[in-house]
Structures are given as C-alpha cells and as structure tokens.
Scaffold this active site. Structure first.
Site, PDB file in Angstrom:
ATOM      1  N   HIS A 172       0.826  -1.216   0.000  1.00 47.46           N
ATOM      2  CA  HIS A 172       0.000   0.000   0.000  1.00 47.46           C
ATOM      3  C   HIS A 172       0.857   1.262   0.000  1.00 47.46           C
ATOM      4  O   HIS A 172       0.367   2.334  -0.362  1.00 47.46           O
ATOM      5  CB  HIS A 172      -1.013  -0.009   1.155  1.00 47.46           C
ATOM      6  CG  HIS A 172      -0.461   0.227   2.521  1.00 47.46           C
ATOM      7  ND1 HIS A 172      -0.148  -0.793   3.390  1.00 47.46           N
ATOM      8  CD2 HIS A 172      -0.192   1.368   3.187  1.00 47.46           C
ATOM      9  CE1 HIS A 172       0.284  -0.283   4.533  1.00 47.46           C
ATOM     10  NE2 HIS A 172       0.268   1.022   4.438  1.00 47.46           N
ATOM     11  N   ASP A 228       1.514  -7.774   2.340  1.00 47.60           N
ATOM     12  CA  ASP A 228       1.550  -6.345   2.028  1.00 47.60           C
ATOM     13  C   ASP A 228       2.989  -5.886   1.776  1.00 47.60           C
ATOM     14  O   ASP A 228       3.637  -5.328   2.658  1.00 47.60           O
ATOM     15  CB  ASP A 228       0.923  -5.582   3.203  1.00 47.60           C
ATOM     16  CG  ASP A 228       0.564  -4.149   2.862  1.00 47.60           C
ATOM     17  OD1 ASP A 228       1.050  -3.660   1.831  1.00 47.60           O
ATOM     18  OD2 ASP A 228      -0.195  -3.525   3.623  1.00 47.60           O
ATOM     19  N   SER A 288       4.126   2.412   8.263  1.00 45.91           N
ATOM     20  CA  SER A 288       3.857   1.409   7.233  1.00 45.91           C
ATOM     21  C   SER A 288       5.117   1.124   6.432  1.00 45.91           C
ATOM     22  O   SER A 288       5.769   2.032   5.924  1.00 45.91           O
ATOM     23  CB  SER A 288       2.756   1.900   6.288  1.00 45.91           C
ATOM     24  OG  SER A 288       1.522   1.949   6.948  1.00 45.91           O
TER      25      SER A 288
END
Length: 749
Positions: free
Chosen positions: A113, A251, A685
């Site tokens: 992402h 991810d 992240s």
C-alpha cells in the site's frame, strides 16, 4: 481542491488575548527536557511496548531495558552517525511511509500500500500492475517511478539550548520570538548542511515546542519499481480486513534506488547505477515465536498522547465528518470502479487513500467510547490540576494552560466544523484542481513575468498527470452528492456564494447547477485546461483579484470555495500562537509532574524506535487471538463473489502442492502474518520489524481494531502491531513471482 483547502487550515488557535499572558519566567526557567529525561532514565524503569523513542537517546533511555528482554545489539549498532548502523538501512519512502534496504545493490522493500500510488501511476488497462502484479526479470525491466523519492536520515542533534536562548532574549514579544527562532533554525541548518548539495535539513520541535532537534537528510530521486504481487495478494481483504486481526495480507512491494557513478543522488538517467548503501538488513529465515523480542525503526507520522479532553472531543467531531463524507463519496467511486476497468485503475489510489482514514475514523470513535477515553482524559487533567495547585509557583506557571486550550477549542469550534465539511465534501470535487493549477500559474506569472515559460511547463505537466486519472462523468456524480451533503450539514451563513447562485438562477437545484458547470467549463478535458493555460501572460489576473463575472464556472467554484474557507478559518488562524503556548505549557507541566520517568515525545514523522514482544491478545471475554496466521487462512477466507477476497489460481496451486521452498514451516504450513506489542502509527507502514540480532523478520503494516484509540492513548493489553512475515514475502517473490534471482543479492541468516 481538498489538498489546497487543507493547506489553508493548519491553524490551531484561539483569539482570547486576555489569556495570552506571557512572562519571562516561562523562558527563564530552563527545563531542557531531553537532557533531563536522559539523565533520569538511568534511574527510572522503562516499560516495554509503549513508546516511539528518539534514537539519539537509546543509550540513556532504552538500551538496558531492551537488552533485559532479549535484544542482542548495542545502541551504537542501531544508531551511530559516525559508523554504519541500522538507521542507515531505513528510509522515508515517498512522502509518508517507511522502507528498508535489503541488499547492497539498492534493493528496497516496503508495503504494497506504500508503493500503491507509484504502481497505479505506472498501470494502464494494457499493463494493469495493480491487478496482475509485476516483476522485473532483470535490471533493464525495472520501471522508473516519476515523482518517487527515498530519504535517508544522516543525523539528529539536540539544539534545544540554542532555541531557548533566542526565546529568552525576546521573552514577552511573540512576534520577535517567532522571527528570531525562524532565523536561528535557518542558521543551524545552513551550518549543518554546508556546501553539500545532496543534504538538506530542518529543525523540528518535540514535546509541543519544549525541545528541538536539528535533523539532516539526504534524498534520492531515481527510484525504480522492481516488483509487487497482485492486489489480490498485496491487498487481500481490502476494506473489510483493514485494521483487523487475524490478517492474511502479503503487504509488500520492492523498488531499487539508483545513484550516479559516485553513489550520489541524481535525477533519472539510464547511466545511473544501483546505490551502494552504508547498510542493508539481513533477512531471517527462522521467523518468530511467541515471546520473542522484536523492534521497529521507522517514521511514525502523528500521535497526540498529550491531547486534552477538549481536543479529544474535537477529534471525535472531525472523525464523524470524515466518516459521513468519505463513506458517501467512496460508495459512488466504488460503483464506477467495479463497472469500468479504466476507472478502476484511475481511482484505485484515490479510493484507497480515502477509505484508509475512513475506516480508521470509525474505529477511533468506537474505541474512544468503548474504552471511556473522554472520562480518562478528564481524570488525567484533574490530576494535573491537583498537582500544580499544591505549589504556588507551579500554579502561576501552569494554571493557565488548560483554560487557554479549552477556550481556543471552543472559539474555533464552528470554524473547524465548517472547514472539515468543506474540505471533505466540496474539497473532493476534482474539477477545481486543474482550475487551481491555472489560477496559481496566473499569480506566478504576474509576480515574475520573466519566468512564465518555466511556470507554464511545470503547470502543463501537472495538468497531464491530473487528467491521466480523471473521469469527468464520475466527478460530476460526486460533485452533486458532495454539494448536497455540504448544504445539508452546515449553517446557511457558512455556505459559499455558489449556493446563492443556485437559489437565484437554478431554482434551488444543485443538480442543474453542477450540470451547467460541467457542460460549460473548459476544465473537463486536458485540451480545455491547456488552452486556458496558454492564455496566461504577464498581465493575467493576480491571485488577489476578485472573481470576475466571466470566470470559468469551475474556476468560480474554486475561488468561492477558497473565499469561504479563508473566511471561516480566519479566527482560528489569527490565534495559532495562543493555542500553541497553551499546549506547550500543558506538555511541559506533564513532563515536570512525571519527573523521573523517561517519556517519549509525540510522533512527528521523525525516525523513532519502538520495541516489544511477539504476543497474542484477548479482545473480549472468551476470545483469544493467536500471535500468527498462515496461508490456510487465506484459503478459508476465499470468496470468489467478493473483489476483496479473490485468491489467484497460482497461489492456490502453490498451496495445494505445499510448494513453499525453504520458507515453509516443518509442519507443512506457510506463515503469513504475526503481531507484536510495539507502538506504531501511520508513517510506520513498511517499517522493518527486526529480531534480537537486527535481522529482518517482517514488515509493519497495520494496527488492530481494538486499539484504534492508539494515537491518543496507548492500551498495552490490546494494542498490537500487525506485520507480514518476511518468509511470506520471500515465498511470494520466489514461488509466485518467479523472481528468485533477486534472492542472490540478499543476505540470509
């Protein structure tokens, strides 16, 4: 327009000047917070898990405790400005994520992402890398990612004393203080950076302005896309699983940093070569077990652990507005995306960015209520009041802090409410963005006639980038819904002038007005926008001119929205310094009240370290969540009727054959994700999750639903960091992506 409007509303202020009682004692009392905390940390116990700690203070504050619970590294092995250390392998990826180097040839891994925006920009219907994934089979197939950069931290230096001297010198005159502090910051940066054209610096405040650090960075702009799995793997579970545990999302995405022949930053060139980093991380093939020590280094974005009760209530209001506006807009976008492959690619990143905070806002407000956070904040404030009332000097200094904050929040309530609705609704009408680009070009041309050609070239590129991912038919639908939503939820006196036009000229029909705007505006197409840009010249209206009667209708909507925004936010903007001083006093008082405890500052997108243990948790009575998941869960969640839970055929074949290579477990299962007790937030992240020896065991990518209040208050029993197991990443790279050649440049334990 949303980004434009947001940029005008960063003010946190209060115009109650009667409460703005500055006195010299505020500055003369030299509490150099970071120095004091560093000394006291040696004597005070540090609880694991909670905290986003400053790396230059690891020796004083953290390393002993880290080693007690399993860490095998020294503080210098993690952070050292004179020798290579783990900090040299961790980068700011783009503008809001973290990444890490995993080879000595510039190979970088981050979350899927985090790379999503760049992957989307490189995608088309004919080359749909979001849906199909992509793997470069050699260096020549690595795709340049325009606009993407990675930034290395060079050093962090405490300059609190230097800033404090300036504040003391001009105590009592805030305007002089602000000017002198800004000048001192520039001088500190200039001295630190010197003539090195590859470095840049900034002075950031910590503890609400009670401490300052000079931070020097180095940025690389030739970054190329190496590969990523399809979204059905890298975004498995999508909105439904976002912020949830158990999780089964792989991810990750991979990029490579390129440099010139001397290993320095350089603009893209086919002659550039892979970066030779100071440090890259080795990868663990052993994985993690329950109770293992793990730590994370990254760039957490923003927390508000010192937030007052009044600020908390304001945050709840802001969240409610985002939930309402984004939910309605996202429903319109998703319908269009599912109906048209081109639209799906165009709006994939826009939808993802919107839905991420939308669901977080829902979780935050639910958790605030469930965990009784308002009452707990009120109780903490009362403890603070009781503390300073015991001493007249403390009462004189800190007694005004909370009243200043409370009055500031109360004063700006309507402005904040209106601004948030404006930015979340009308601010998401896209047609005003190209109008803004041309509008800004007019202003720059009027100010610098000799630079018109350069301004036009830059603006033209912005227009091309915008229209690549723009659907005017879809935007028209969104505009109608957002205009209605804004009208139905704000006071009539806060409506922009366009609503008077709707009443007077369109019989009150918002649909008719919007149809007229889109039918007549040149900004529905790139050709129309470029024609408007071509007419910009030195005599064009400047940015301060009034709206003319013959203005393009989209431009009029933009200017009326900006005018409304400026008017609604002016009270708050004019009193920023008042609220800032209240927060500075409140934070300083809390630090003094907790004298002897090592306390971390709020996150502000500077490099931090958090650490903890791999550990399960129990969200409610009778329910316990294990610390890890496996590929079995992916197959259990498969739903061919839902776009969120599609499982690729090739992955099912790998699963059926248990063809995991060296990445699988002895029992035949394939690890997917795990959780640990570290303290993270947005910006983390893609951060490396490392074991006791500093080897990469996973990538941080999410928090869990039960601790969505984590930006405001830490919940040690509930808060978990969700990580993709690095073995799952390696298996997908090798077995699914057939890019095993990349493993040859990596280091494994």
């Amino acid at each position: 327009m949303s980004e434009v409007l947001e940029s005008l509303t960063g003010a946190d202020g209060d115009c109650n000047d009667l409460l703005y009682l500055r006195d010299k004692s505020l500055f003369m009392k030299k509490h150099f917070i970071l120095f004091a905390l560093a000394l006291l940390a040696v004597l005070a116990p540090v609880r694991a898990d909670e905290g986003m700690w400053l790396l230059p203070l690891l020796k004083q504050m953290n390393i002993n405790k880290m080693q007690e619970i399993g860490c095998k590294l020294s503080a210098d092995e993690i952070y050292d400005v004179n020798h290579s250390s783990i900090k040299d392998a961790v980068v700011i990826f783009g503008g809001g994520c973290t990444g890490e180097l995993i080879s000595n040839e510039g190979l970088l891994v981050t979350n899927h992402h985090c790379g999503y925006s760049s992957i989307q920009k490189l995608s088309s219907v004919g080359h749909d890398y979001l849906t199909d994934g992509y793997w470069a089979m050699n260096r020549s197939e690595e795709l340049p990612a325009p606009g993407l950069s990675v930034t290395f931290l060079i050093s962090m230096t405490d300059v609190t004393a230097e800033i404090a001297k300036v504040q003391e010198r001009y105590a009592g005159n805030q305007r002089q203080i602000d000017s002198a502090v800004a000048s001192t910051k520039r001088a500190l940066v200039d001295k630190a950076v010197g003539n090195d054209k590859h470095y840049f610096g900034e002075v950031d405040s910590f503890y609400a302005g009670n401490a300052y650090y000079l931070i020097v960075y180095e940025k690389y702009t030739d970054v190329r896309f190496v590969g990523a799995p399809p979204s059905s793997i890298g975004k498995f579970g999508a909105d439904t699983d976002n912020w949830m545990w158990p999780r089964h999302t792989c991810d990750f995405s991979m990029f490579r940093i390129y440099a010139d022949k001397d290993n320095n930053p350089a603009a893209y060139s086919p002659d550039n070569v892979p970066l030779k980093p100071k440090k890259s991380l080795a990868i663990s093939t052993k994985g993690v077990q329950e109770g293992d020590f793990t730590f994370i280094v990254g760039f957490p974005g923003r927390t508000n652990r010192y937030m007052s009760e009044a600020e908390l209530k304001e945050q709840i209001m802001v969240n409610d507005i985002a939930i309402k506006c984004r939910g309605e807009r996202q429903a319109i976008l998703l319908d269009a995306m599912q109906a048209n492959p081109k639209t799906r690619i165009q709006y994939a990143n826009k939808y993802a960015n919107s839905s991420n905070f939308w669901k977080k806002a829902i979780g935050m407000n639910e958790t605030f209520k469930k965990l009784d956070v308002e009452r707990r904040r009120a109780q903490e404030e009362q403890e603070f009041v009781n503390w300073y009332f015991k001493d007249e000097a403390r009462k004189a200094e800190y007694g005004r802090a909370l009243p200043m904050i409370d009055s500031a929040i109360a004063f700006r309530h309507n402005a904040m409410y209106t601004q948030r609705y404006l930015s979340e609704s009308i601010g998401n009408i896209e047609i005003v963005m190209p109008a803004m680009y041309v509008y800004q070009a007019k202003g720059m041309a009027a100010q610098n006639p000799d630079g018109i050609a350069k301004v036009k070239a830059s603006t033209d590129q912005s227009l091309k980038d915008f229209y690549k991912d723009y659907d005017p038919v879809l935007d028209r639908k969104v505009a109608k819904a957002m205009m209605k939503l804004y009208k139905d939820n704000v006071h009539a006196e806060d409506l922009p002038e366009c609503y008077n036009t709707i009443s007077a000229s369109y019989g009150g029909s918002i649909d008719a007005y919007i149809d007229d705007v889109y039918d007549k505006s040149v900004y529905t197409t790139l050709e129309g926008a470029e024609k408007a840009l071509s007419e910009v010249n030195a005599t064009s209206a400047s940015a301060s001119d009034e709206i003319s009667s013959n203005e393009d209708p989209a431009a009029r909507l933009l200017l009326e929205g900006l005018s409304s925004m400026s008017w609604s936010m002016s009270p708050a903007a004019s009193s920023q310094s008042n609220l800032s001083l209240g927060k500075k006093l409140f934070t300083k008082g809390q630090l003094e009240m907790k004298d002897g405890e090592p306390i971390y500052p709020d996150a502000n997108f500077t490099m931090r370290l958090t650490y903890g243990l791999v550990k399960p948790y129990s969200p409610k009575d009778g329910v316990t969540y294990d610390y890890h998941t496996t590929l079995d869960g992916v197959m259990e969640k498969e739903d061919s009727t839902s776009w969120e839970f599609i499982v690729p055929k090739s992955l099912k074949e790998i699963y059926a054959a248990r063809d995991y290579g060296r990445w699988g477990l002895p029992d035949g299962k394939m690890p997917a994700c795990f959780i640990m007790t570290g303290d993270i937030t947005g910006g983390n992240s893609g951060s490396p999750v490392m074991n006791a020896k500093g080897e990469l065991v996973g990538l941080a990518f999410d928090g869990n639903w039960e601790s969505m209040s984590g930006d405001i208050i830490f919940e040690p029993q509930l808060q978990r960091c969700i990580c993709v197991d690095i073995r799952y990443v390696m298996m997908i790279l090798e077995k699914y992506g057939n890019a095993g050649y990349l493993l040859k440049e990596m280091k494994f334990d």
